[in-house]
Design an enzyme around this catalytic site. Structure first.
Site, mmCIF file in Angstrom:
data_model
loop_
_atom_site.group_PDB
_atom_site.id
_atom_site.type_symbol
_atom_site.label_atom_id
_atom_site.label_comp_id
_atom_site.label_asym_id
_atom_site.label_seq_id
_atom_site.Cartn_x
_atom_site.Cartn_y
_atom_site.Cartn_z
ATOM 1 N N ASP A 159 0.812 -1.215 0.000
ATOM 2 C CA ASP A 159 0.000 0.000 0.000
ATOM 3 C C ASP A 159 0.849 1.270 0.000
ATOM 4 O OD1 ASP A 159 1.018 -0.381 2.535
ATOM 5 O OD2 ASP A 159 -0.905 -0.632 3.522
ATOM 6 N N ASP A 210 -7.298 -2.276 14.574
ATOM 7 C CA ASP A 210 -8.691 -2.580 14.223
ATOM 8 C C ASP A 210 -8.780 -3.826 13.332
ATOM 9 O OD1 ASP A 210 -7.504 -1.579 11.951
ATOM 10 O OD2 ASP A 210 -8.997 -0.029 11.563
ATOM 11 N N GLU A 236 -9.519 -1.803 5.595
ATOM 12 C CA GLU A 236 -10.156 -1.476 6.868
ATOM 13 C C GLU A 236 -11.362 -2.385 7.114
ATOM 14 O OE1 GLU A 236 -8.702 0.415 8.824
ATOM 15 O OE2 GLU A 236 -8.015 2.312 7.975
HETATM 16 C C1 GLP Z 1 -0.428 0.602 8.576
HETATM 17 C C2 GLP Z 1 -0.086 -0.244 7.363
HETATM 18 C C3 GLP Z 1 -0.266 -1.723 7.638
HETATM 19 C C4 GLP Z 1 0.389 -2.068 8.963
HETATM 20 C C5 GLP Z 1 -0.299 -1.346 10.075
HETATM 21 C C6 GLP Z 1 0.281 -1.646 11.448
HETATM 22 O O1 GLP Z 1 -1.728 1.044 8.597
HETATM 23 N N1 GLP Z 1 -0.836 0.104 6.205
HETATM 24 O O2 GLP Z 1 0.290 -2.467 6.566
HETATM 25 O O3 GLP Z 1 0.339 -3.452 9.180
HETATM 26 O O4 GLP Z 1 -0.171 0.048 9.851
HETATM 27 O O5 GLP Z 1 1.393 -0.871 11.677
HETATM 28 P P1 GLP Z 1 2.444 -1.058 12.825
HETATM 29 O O6 GLP Z 1 3.321 -2.186 12.412
HETATM 30 O O7 GLP Z 1 3.176 0.234 12.881
HETATM 31 O O8 GLP Z 1 1.690 -1.364 14.075
#
Ligand code: GLP
Length: 267
Positions: A67, A138, A145
């Site tokens: 993404d 979430d 989402e």
């Molecule tokens: C973002 C990314 C996800 C990721 C998530 C969790 O929203 N788009 O791919 O898994 O955050 O992030 P973190 O690893 O910082 O908790």
């Protein structure tokens, strides 16, 4: 779904890096699906170390990132393109042309077509062999989402308030960017896209992930917890540290099965 519990974040990162390293050695032209966020930072550090110390070879590796924020400049510090460059790509011998990240600057009217092309590129490369995932509190994977369909494809999405808040705290705030200016849109691979990967590796670390980890592994499969769809994929490994695993009802079972598996491997 295979659940592996490691004592801490460092061990979790090392374990995930070993799996990637094995994948690259067994198939030097592997196609890897990559993730961003704080969770894979340790994994990327470990991979960079393997590149330096063991000359792990990325010259034939192709990557597709999950993404990208929509509307951020490619060279903006908060973009996932920048994250990947800083944390991984500039340290390894990957051919930059083989490293794909959705373009967050594509004009609105071209997005649909662009997303289709992104998917086609994955297909032209014979699909993703190994997909890395983190998880949002979430339950989102990539930027899928709650409410995302199992059949969703690469597309433009509106981010949930909780996601914007969490990511702003972690990645935007330190650079003095006001919350209103943090991106509220993203281009993300869909769950259907992620599902076509041969193997999926989801990593989660820390107490803040404990509730959602228990939910997506042990709760019902529902679009309200997008990661729960992974229960339906035939080849998923979930790597957790003790904190992230702490609310699993079958915690003892997972620990026990890891021990049993080790005994079997030793035989
Ligand atoms: C973002 C990314 C996800 C990721 C998530 C969790 O929203 N788009 O791919 O898994 O955050 O992030 P973190 O690893 O910082 O908790």
């Amino acid at each position: 779904m295979e659940v592996i519990i490691k004592p801490n974040y460092e061990e979790l990162s090392k374990y995930a890096a070993e799996i990637i390293s094995r994948q690259i050695q067994e198939k030097p032209n592997s196609v890897l699906g990559l993730a961003t966020g704080s969770t894979p930072e340790g994994l990327y550090k470990e991979i960079v170390r393997m590149r330096k110390e063991k000359a792990l070879d990325f010259s034939k590796i192709v990557t597709f990132n999950l993404d990208e924020y929509y509307g951020l400049a490619i060279d903006s510090k908060q973009s996932y393109a920048c994250f990947m460059h800083e944390n991984l790509f500039k340290h390894i011998n990957i051919n930059q042309e083989n490293a794909h990240i959705p373009d967050g600057k594509i004009p609105l009217q071209e997005i649909e077509n662009y997303c289709r092309q992104y998917e086609n590129k994955i297909k032209e490369n014979r699909g993703i062999d190994l997909q890395i995932l983190g998880i949002g509190i979430d339950g989102h994977i990539g930027f899928n989402e709650p409410g995302s369909s199992l059949y969703s494809r690469t597309r433009l999405v509106v981010l949930d308030k909780t996601t914007i808040d969490t990511n702003w705290e972690k990645f935007f705030k330190k650079d003095g960017i006001a919350k209103e200016n943090a991106s509220s849109f993203a281009i993300t691979m869909g769950i259907g896209t992620i599902f076509e990967a041969g193997r999926i590796l989801l990593m989660a670390s820390g107490k803040s992930k404990a509730d959602i980890v228990a939910k997506f592994i042990e709760g019902p499969v529902t679009s309200q917890v997008p990661a729960s769809f992974l229960q339906l994929h035939p080849n998923v490994s979930v790597i957790l540290d003790e904190d992230a695993a702490s609310k699993l009802q079958r915690y003892e079972h997972y620990k026990y099965s890891m021990g049993e598996r080790k005994k079997l491997e030793r035989k």
